[in-house]
Design a protein around this motif. Structure first.
Motif, short mmCIF file in Angstrom:
data_model
loop_
_atom_site.label_atom_id
_atom_site.label_comp_id
_atom_site.label_asym_id
_atom_site.label_seq_id
_atom_site.Cartn_x
_atom_site.Cartn_y
_atom_site.Cartn_z
N ALA A 271 0.86 5.51 -39.83
CA ALA A 271 0.89 3.76 -39.62
C ALA A 271 2.33 3.01 -39.52
O ALA A 271 2.19 1.98 -39.18
CB ALA A 271 -0.10 3.59 -40.67
N ASP A 272 3.25 3.85 -40.20
CA ASP A 272 4.61 3.10 -40.28
C ASP A 272 5.32 3.26 -39.05
O ASP A 272 6.44 2.77 -39.13
CB ASP A 272 5.28 3.75 -41.53
N GLY A 273 4.78 3.81 -37.96
CA GLY A 273 5.21 4.06 -36.94
C GLY A 273 6.31 5.53 -36.80
O GLY A 273 7.18 5.61 -35.65
N HIS A 274 6.67 5.94 -37.91
CA HIS A 274 7.52 7.18 -37.93
C HIS A 274 6.79 8.41 -37.55
O HIS A 274 5.60 8.45 -37.76
CB HIS A 274 8.27 7.23 -39.26
N SER A 275 7.48 9.36 -37.24
CA SER A 275 7.05 10.83 -36.89
C SER A 275 7.17 11.68 -38.09
O SER A 275 8.22 11.75 -38.51
CB SER A 275 7.43 11.44 -35.34
N TYR A 276 6.18 12.59 -38.13
CA TYR A 276 6.09 13.46 -39.33
C TYR A 276 5.49 14.79 -38.85
O TYR A 276 4.78 14.77 -38.04
CB TYR A 276 5.39 13.13 -40.73
N GLU A 277 5.89 16.03 -39.46
CA GLU A 277 4.99 17.13 -39.32
C GLU A 277 3.68 16.94 -39.97
O GLU A 277 3.85 16.46 -41.18
CB GLU A 277 5.89 18.18 -39.79
N ARG A 278 2.72 17.33 -39.26
CA ARG A 278 1.48 17.14 -39.49
C ARG A 278 1.22 17.61 -41.11
O ARG A 278 0.65 16.88 -41.64
CB ARG A 278 0.32 17.69 -38.66
N CYS A 279 1.38 18.73 -41.31
CA CYS A 279 1.06 19.45 -42.64
C CYS A 279 1.86 18.70 -43.84
O CYS A 279 1.30 18.52 -44.82
CB CYS A 279 1.28 20.91 -42.54
N GLU A 280 3.03 18.28 -43.48
CA GLU A 280 3.92 17.46 -44.49
C GLU A 280 3.34 16.24 -44.92
O GLU A 280 3.40 15.91 -46.21
CB GLU A 280 5.38 17.49 -44.02
N ILE A 281 2.94 15.33 -43.70
CA ILE A 281 2.55 13.93 -44.17
C ILE A 281 1.15 13.97 -44.49
O ILE A 281 0.79 13.36 -45.53
CB ILE A 281 2.56 13.12 -42.72
N GLU A 282 0.20 14.90 -44.36
CA GLU A 282 -0.93 15.15 -44.69
C GLU A 282 -0.94 15.55 -46.26
O GLU A 282 -1.53 15.05 -47.33
CB GLU A 282 -1.82 16.34 -44.30
N ARG A 283 0.08 16.38 -46.67
CA ARG A 283 0.18 16.74 -47.85
C ARG A 283 0.54 15.48 -48.83
O ARG A 283 0.34 15.03 -49.90
CB ARG A 283 1.45 17.99 -48.23
N TRP A 284 1.55 14.75 -48.15
CA TRP A 284 2.24 13.40 -48.84
C TRP A 284 1.01 12.41 -48.97
O TRP A 284 0.68 12.03 -50.17
CB TRP A 284 3.04 12.79 -48.00
N LEU A 285 0.08 12.22 -48.04
CA LEU A 285 -0.98 11.53 -48.25
C LEU A 285 -1.99 11.95 -49.05
O LEU A 285 -2.88 11.08 -49.92
CB LEU A 285 -1.72 11.05 -46.85
N GLY A 286 -2.24 13.13 -49.13
CA GLY A 286 -3.23 13.80 -50.14
C GLY A 286 -2.85 13.48 -51.51
O GLY A 286 -3.65 13.21 -52.50
N GLY A 287 -1.52 13.49 -51.77
CA GLY A 287 -0.92 13.44 -53.23
C GLY A 287 -1.43 14.29 -54.18
O GLY A 287 -1.69 13.70 -55.30
N GLY A 288 -2.02 15.45 -53.90
CA GLY A 288 -2.62 16.11 -54.95
C GLY A 288 -3.74 15.32 -55.72
O GLY A 288 -4.04 15.43 -56.72
N GLY A 289 -4.46 14.53 -54.83
CA GLY A 289 -5.72 14.01 -55.33
C GLY A 289 -5.18 12.46 -55.70
O GLY A 289 -6.22 11.72 -55.81
N ARG A 290 -3.99 12.08 -55.55
CA ARG A 290 -3.51 10.62 -55.99
C ARG A 290 -3.90 9.84 -54.78
O ARG A 290 -3.85 8.53 -55.08
CB ARG A 290 -2.10 10.84 -56.59
N GLY A 291 -3.94 10.19 -53.51
CA GLY A 291 -4.04 9.54 -52.48
C GLY A 291 -3.12 8.58 -52.42
O GLY A 291 -3.40 7.57 -52.04
N VAL A 292 -1.92 9.12 -51.97
CA VAL A 292 -0.70 8.11 -51.94
C VAL A 292 -0.92 7.50 -50.44
O VAL A 292 -1.20 8.18 -49.35
CB VAL A 292 0.43 9.06 -51.78
N LYS A 293 -0.77 6.12 -50.25
CA LYS A 293 -0.89 5.41 -49.09
C LYS A 293 0.35 4.60 -48.90
O LYS A 293 0.16 3.35 -48.34
CB LYS A 293 -2.19 4.46 -49.25
N LYS A 294 1.46 5.24 -48.89
CA LYS A 294 2.79 4.67 -48.89
C LYS A 294 3.49 5.19 -47.79
O LYS A 294 3.54 6.79 -47.89
CB LYS A 294 3.55 4.12 -50.10
N SER A 295 4.46 4.76 -47.10
CA SER A 295 5.12 5.64 -46.10
C SER A 295 6.32 6.26 -47.14
O SER A 295 6.75 5.74 -47.83
CB SER A 295 6.09 4.54 -45.48
#
Length: 80
Positions: free
Chosen positions: A11-35
Protein backbone atom coordinates in the motif's frame (compact mmCIF):
# COMPACT_ATOMS: atom_id res chain seq x y z
CA UNK A 1 21.50 -8.17 -1.94
CA UNK A 2 19.62 -10.88 -3.82
CA UNK A 3 17.26 -10.32 -6.73
CA UNK A 4 13.57 -10.58 -5.97
CA UNK A 5 11.84 -13.78 -7.02
CA UNK A 6 8.26 -12.76 -6.26
CA UNK A 7 8.06 -8.95 -6.18
CA UNK A 8 4.87 -7.37 -4.89
CA UNK A 9 3.69 -3.80 -4.32
CA UNK A 10 2.37 -2.85 -0.89
CA UNK A 11 0.00 0.00 0.00
CA UNK A 12 2.98 2.36 0.39
CA UNK A 13 3.73 1.99 -3.33
CA UNK A 14 7.08 0.27 -2.75
CA UNK A 15 8.06 -3.16 -4.07
CA UNK A 16 9.07 -5.94 -1.73
CA UNK A 17 9.89 -9.64 -1.89
CA UNK A 18 6.58 -11.32 -1.07
CA UNK A 19 7.86 -13.61 1.69
CA UNK A 20 9.70 -10.73 3.40
CA UNK A 21 6.80 -8.26 3.43
CA UNK A 22 4.42 -11.03 4.52
CA UNK A 23 6.78 -11.77 7.40
CA UNK A 24 6.90 -8.05 8.25
CA UNK A 25 3.14 -7.69 8.12
CA UNK A 26 2.63 -10.87 10.14
CA UNK A 27 4.95 -9.45 12.77
CA UNK A 28 5.05 -12.65 14.77
CA UNK A 29 1.41 -12.20 15.68
CA UNK A 30 1.71 -8.44 16.30
CA UNK A 31 0.23 -7.60 12.91
CA UNK A 32 2.51 -4.70 11.93
CA UNK A 33 0.58 -2.38 9.60
CA UNK A 34 3.35 0.13 8.88
CA UNK A 35 5.64 0.54 5.90
CA UNK A 36 9.07 -0.97 6.58
CA UNK A 37 10.63 1.84 4.48
CA UNK A 38 8.79 4.93 5.66
CA UNK A 39 7.15 3.87 8.92
CA UNK A 40 3.87 5.31 7.65
CA UNK A 41 0.63 3.52 8.44
CA UNK A 42 -0.50 1.23 5.60
CA UNK A 43 -4.09 1.77 4.50
CA UNK A 44 -4.41 -1.94 3.71
CA UNK A 45 -2.27 -5.07 3.63
CA UNK A 46 -3.19 -6.29 0.16
CA UNK A 47 -0.08 -7.20 -1.86
CA UNK A 48 -0.24 -6.80 -5.63
CA UNK A 49 2.10 -8.80 -7.88
CA UNK A 50 4.63 -6.51 -9.60
CA UNK A 51 4.66 -8.16 -13.03
CA UNK A 52 6.72 -5.40 -14.65
CA UNK A 53 9.51 -5.69 -12.09
CA UNK A 54 9.48 -9.48 -12.39
CA UNK A 55 9.87 -9.19 -16.19
CA UNK A 56 12.74 -6.70 -15.82
CA UNK A 57 14.52 -8.96 -13.34
CA UNK A 58 14.17 -11.92 -15.73
CA UNK A 59 15.42 -9.77 -18.61
CA UNK A 60 18.46 -8.67 -16.58
CA UNK A 61 19.22 -12.25 -15.57
CA UNK A 62 19.02 -13.39 -19.20
CA UNK A 63 21.34 -10.57 -20.28
CA UNK A 64 23.82 -11.46 -17.53
CA UNK A 65 23.86 -15.08 -18.69
CA UNK A 66 24.55 -14.01 -22.27
CA UNK A 67 27.43 -11.79 -21.16
CA UNK A 68 28.86 -14.56 -18.97
CA UNK A 69 28.74 -16.99 -21.90
CA UNK A 70 30.44 -14.47 -24.18
CA UNK A 71 33.19 -13.83 -21.63
CA UNK A 72 33.72 -17.55 -21.13
CA UNK A 73 33.93 -18.07 -24.91
CA UNK A 74 36.46 -15.23 -25.22
CA UNK A 75 38.61 -16.68 -22.44
CA UNK A 76 38.55 -20.12 -24.06
CA UNK A 77 39.39 -18.60 -27.45
CA UNK A 78 42.39 -16.78 -25.96
CA UNK A 79 43.67 -20.06 -24.58
CA UNK A 80 43.62 -21.73 -28.00
Amino acid sequence: QALMRDPVVAADGHSYERCEIERWLGGGGRGVKKSPLTGAELTHTTLTPNHNLRKEIARAQDAAQVVAAEVEAAVVAEGD
